[in-house]
Design an enzyme around this catalytic site. Sequence first.
Site, PDB file in Angstrom:
ATOM      1  N   GLY A  78       0.813  -1.213   0.000  1.00 21.74           N
ATOM      2  CA  GLY A  78       0.000   0.000   0.000  1.00 21.74           C
ATOM      3  C   GLY A  78       0.843   1.258   0.000  1.00 21.74           C
ATOM      4  O   GLY A  78       2.077   1.211   0.017  1.00 21.74           O
ATOM      5  N   GLU A 130      -1.162  -1.665  -6.734  1.00 21.23           N
ATOM      6  CA  GLU A 130      -1.791  -0.527  -7.415  1.00 21.23           C
ATOM      7  C   GLU A 130      -0.791   0.592  -7.598  1.00 21.23           C
ATOM      8  O   GLU A 130      -0.626   1.111  -8.671  1.00 21.23           O
ATOM      9  CB  GLU A 130      -3.063  -0.066  -6.692  1.00 21.23           C
ATOM     10  CG  GLU A 130      -2.859   0.245  -5.231  1.00 21.23           C
ATOM     11  CD  GLU A 130      -4.044   0.932  -4.628  1.00 21.23           C
ATOM     12  OE1 GLU A 130      -5.174   0.470  -4.823  1.00 21.23           O
ATOM     13  OE2 GLU A 130      -3.843   1.940  -3.942  1.00 21.23           O
ATOM     14  N   ASN A 151      -6.822   9.838   4.867  1.00 22.54           N
ATOM     15  CA  ASN A 151      -6.718   9.828   3.401  1.00 22.54           C
ATOM     16  C   ASN A 151      -7.894   9.136   2.730  1.00 22.54           C
ATOM     17  O   ASN A 151      -8.424   9.612   1.739  1.00 22.54           O
ATOM     18  CB  ASN A 151      -5.438   9.091   2.966  1.00 22.54           C
ATOM     19  CG  ASN A 151      -4.185   9.753   3.499  1.00 22.54           C
ATOM     20  OD1 ASN A 151      -4.149  10.970   3.656  1.00 22.54           O
ATOM     21  ND2 ASN A 151      -3.178   8.969   3.792  1.00 22.54           N
ATOM     22  N   GLY A 204      -7.057   1.352  -1.969  1.00 19.92           N
ATOM     23  CA  GLY A 204      -7.218  -0.020  -2.460  1.00 19.92           C
ATOM     24  C   GLY A 204      -7.065  -1.058  -1.370  1.00 19.92           C
ATOM     25  O   GLY A 204      -7.118  -2.258  -1.649  1.00 19.92           O
TER      26      GLY A 204
HETATM   27  N1  COA Z   1      -4.010   8.044  15.463  1.00 20.38           N
HETATM   28  C1  COA Z   1      -3.711   9.271  14.970  1.00 20.38           C
HETATM   29  N2  COA Z   1      -2.727   9.507  14.078  1.00 20.38           N
HETATM   30  C2  COA Z   1      -1.979   8.460  13.704  1.00 20.38           C
HETATM   31  C3  COA Z   1      -2.204   7.157  14.195  1.00 20.38           C
HETATM   32  C4  COA Z   1      -3.282   6.974  15.109  1.00 20.38           C
HETATM   33  N3  COA Z   1      -3.571   5.779  15.590  1.00 20.38           N
HETATM   34  N4  COA Z   1      -1.294   6.336  13.643  1.00 20.38           N
HETATM   35  C5  COA Z   1      -0.520   7.078  12.830  1.00 20.38           C
HETATM   36  N5  COA Z   1      -0.934   8.349  12.874  1.00 20.38           N
HETATM   37  C6  COA Z   1      -0.383   9.487  12.124  1.00 20.38           C
HETATM   38  C7  COA Z   1       1.140   9.539  12.181  1.00 20.38           C
HETATM   39  O1  COA Z   1       1.570  10.154  13.362  1.00 20.38           O
HETATM   40  C8  COA Z   1       1.429  10.363  10.946  1.00 20.38           C
HETATM   41  O2  COA Z   1       1.147  11.709  11.251  1.00 20.38           O
HETATM   42  P1  COA Z   1       1.958  12.921  10.567  1.00 20.38           P
HETATM   43  O3  COA Z   1       1.618  12.850   9.106  1.00 20.38           O
HETATM   44  O4  COA Z   1       1.406  14.129  11.250  1.00 20.38           O
HETATM   45  O5  COA Z   1       3.402  12.625  10.847  1.00 20.38           O
HETATM   46  C9  COA Z   1       0.373   9.901   9.936  1.00 20.38           C
HETATM   47  O6  COA Z   1      -0.671   9.293  10.734  1.00 20.38           O
HETATM   48  C10 COA Z   1       0.882   8.879   8.929  1.00 20.38           C
HETATM   49  O7  COA Z   1       1.379   7.783   9.628  1.00 20.38           O
HETATM   50  P2  COA Z   1       2.765   7.095   9.303  1.00 20.38           P
HETATM   51  O8  COA Z   1       3.124   6.298  10.515  1.00 20.38           O
HETATM   52  O9  COA Z   1       3.764   8.080   8.808  1.00 20.38           O
HETATM   53  O10 COA Z   1       2.366   6.052   8.163  1.00 20.38           O
HETATM   54  P3  COA Z   1       2.189   6.108   6.586  1.00 20.38           P
HETATM   55  O11 COA Z   1       2.815   7.284   5.910  1.00 20.38           O
HETATM   56  O12 COA Z   1       2.648   4.783   6.141  1.00 20.38           O
HETATM   57  O13 COA Z   1       0.603   6.262   6.392  1.00 20.38           O
HETATM   58  C11 COA Z   1      -1.715   5.610   6.533  1.00 20.38           C
HETATM   59  C12 COA Z   1      -0.276   5.444   7.084  1.00 20.38           C
HETATM   60  C13 COA Z   1      -2.610   4.608   7.253  1.00 20.38           C
HETATM   61  C14 COA Z   1      -2.207   7.034   6.788  1.00 20.38           C
HETATM   62  C15 COA Z   1      -1.675   5.349   4.993  1.00 20.38           C
HETATM   63  O14 COA Z   1      -1.058   4.105   4.750  1.00 20.38           O
HETATM   64  C16 COA Z   1      -3.073   5.327   4.393  1.00 20.38           C
HETATM   65  O15 COA Z   1      -3.646   6.358   4.094  1.00 20.38           O
HETATM   66  N6  COA Z   1      -3.661   4.136   4.246  1.00 20.38           N
HETATM   67  C17 COA Z   1      -5.013   3.976   3.742  1.00 20.38           C
HETATM   68  C18 COA Z   1      -5.046   3.745   2.272  1.00 20.38           C
HETATM   69  C19 COA Z   1      -4.367   2.472   1.904  1.00 20.38           C
HETATM   70  O16 COA Z   1      -4.036   1.617   2.701  1.00 20.38           O
HETATM   71  N7  COA Z   1      -4.132   2.261   0.644  1.00 20.38           N
HETATM   72  C20 COA Z   1      -3.496   1.004   0.251  1.00 20.38           C
HETATM   73  C21 COA Z   1      -3.554   0.702  -1.111  1.00 20.38           C
HETATM   74  S1  COA Z   1      -2.580   1.962  -1.966  1.00 20.38           S
END
Ligand code: COA
Length: 496
Positions: free
Chosen positions: A263, A288, A378, A382
């Site tokens: 992802g 994806e 976000n 997918g």
């Molecule tokens: N509560 C609040 N905030 C949280 C959290 C929680 N439980 N866990 C993580 N965060 C915050 C982090 O502190 C970070 O904040 P910042 O941007 O202010 O630094 C942010 O969320 C992103 O987390 P990070 O640990 O840097 O992970 P990431 O960049 O790998 O992103 C998701 C994690 C979940 C946001 C991202 O993977 C996503 O949007 N996933 C949903 C879509 C998806 O899975 N698509 C997959 C197919 S492409």
Amino acid sequence: MHRERIRHPGLQSKVTTALEASRHIRDGMTVGMSGFTRAGEAKAVPLALAARAKEEPLKITLITGASLGNDLDKTLAEAHVLARRLPFQSDPALRKLINEGEVMFVDQHLSETVELLRTRQIGPVDVAVVEAVAITENGGIVPTTSVGNSASFAILADKVIVEINLQQPDALEGLHDIYIPKRRPYREPIPVVTPESRVGIPYIDIPPEKIVAIVVTEKLDSSSTILPPDDETRAIASHLSDFLLNEVKQGRLTNTLQPLQAGIGSIANAVLHGFIETPFHDLTMYSEVLQDSTFDLFDAGKLNFASGSSITLSKECYHRVLPRLNDYKSRLILRPQEVSNHPEIIRRLGIIAINTALEVDIYGNINSTHVSGTHMMNGIGGSGDFARNAYLSVFVTKSIAKNGVISSVVPFASHVDHTEHDVDIIVTETGLADLRGLAPRERARVIIDNCAHASYRDALNDYYDRAARRGGQTPHVIEEALSWHARLREKGSMLP
Ligand code: COA
């Protein structure tokens, strides 16, 4: 130079300015734009829309593949052009308006949007705006660094605006495989049987007379915002590769594994990057988004083939890969997102899906989207398409967030994107929980012991012990289940 890229002679006269092209879009319309995880978005017409919104009433429903680059979601949000937005975004300014209730955000499985449009359950799309590297002799549109939903937008829309981007390399032509499922009841199986399968044509086939305007642009895709691997993400990668090595030892997998999906985001990218250090070889991806890790694995000789819907790279990787695209081309395919994410193909290929959670609960329900249960991050993207249908559905997350005031393992997920039924493996930097074949009461112990941060483990065990005494298949102290989120809101920390 743009003349060479518009090979259909009748379409040369359609070249115009972004502002003029944008006038095909009027207040209240639904617009389908190219763009998927900051790659291959239309770059000029959205800016013209934002400028026009300062002078005239202009609000649209904007449908894309996924998130847009070049701060376009930000610009459109700040110009208040967006009434509705689907199916995914990742921009802080737009996120703010969504969470304030100004923009109606429809958070959709990425494989489903065009199916809903095609069957007129949503839509219709009035105008499609698609970034292209070229228009073929017969008027076919050759997309750039993403396919996303562009093909179906162009097929379904009344009018199509093409942005020819001269900075996107010619070598992109031939990379795409555009397959559009037939309408029911004539629908057939999608004949993708390996990640390498080519089942469509390399351009979007529409009647050329639908192209009402062509805009020439030169802006690059924006770089991805992923962070380099850190100690925690390296530990997550190491737990996952140890687990997969054991699967090989047990005879359930071989060292070539199964096709991989990873992802968006820093964590999933770092996990995949970690495979460089493993004995796995001749890997394939059916994913994806193809991030830096895909090309790192190619360069390390670990990866044989990658199929995706977009290429989203850091600045360094972009400048390393794009000029050498011909070297990678025979090992890459970009597909429409309804094919890259199609449940039928994901199940057939037996994908190992690695997606990121914001929080997981002690039974394995996953929240990927809503901060503290209410505020959109976000979108599901997918992750649901893959998690539900994967051979192995893996979710990764750091065990704590925001310097430890948030535990990513909670008693009760404050929003559920992926239910316990769709989750096989959870990995944090502290360890890995293998949930396959476990009942909820067994899952709770494994998740708490292996995945929770030490500073929250006792509190989670205490919650589970008291819940278990009350009984149930999935025990809860129901009045306390969301108290950790309430404490975070009131006191700024989940710590007891
Ligand atoms: N509560 C609040 N905030 C949280 C959290 C929680 N439980 N866990 C993580 N965060 C915050 C982090 O502190 C970070 O904040 P910042 O941007 O202010 O630094 C942010 O969320 C992103 O987390 P990070 O640990 O840097 O992970 P990431 O960049 O790998 O992103 C998701 C994690 C979940 C946001 C991202 O993977 C996503 O949007 N996933 C949903 C879509 C998806 O899975 N698509 C997959 C197919 S492409």
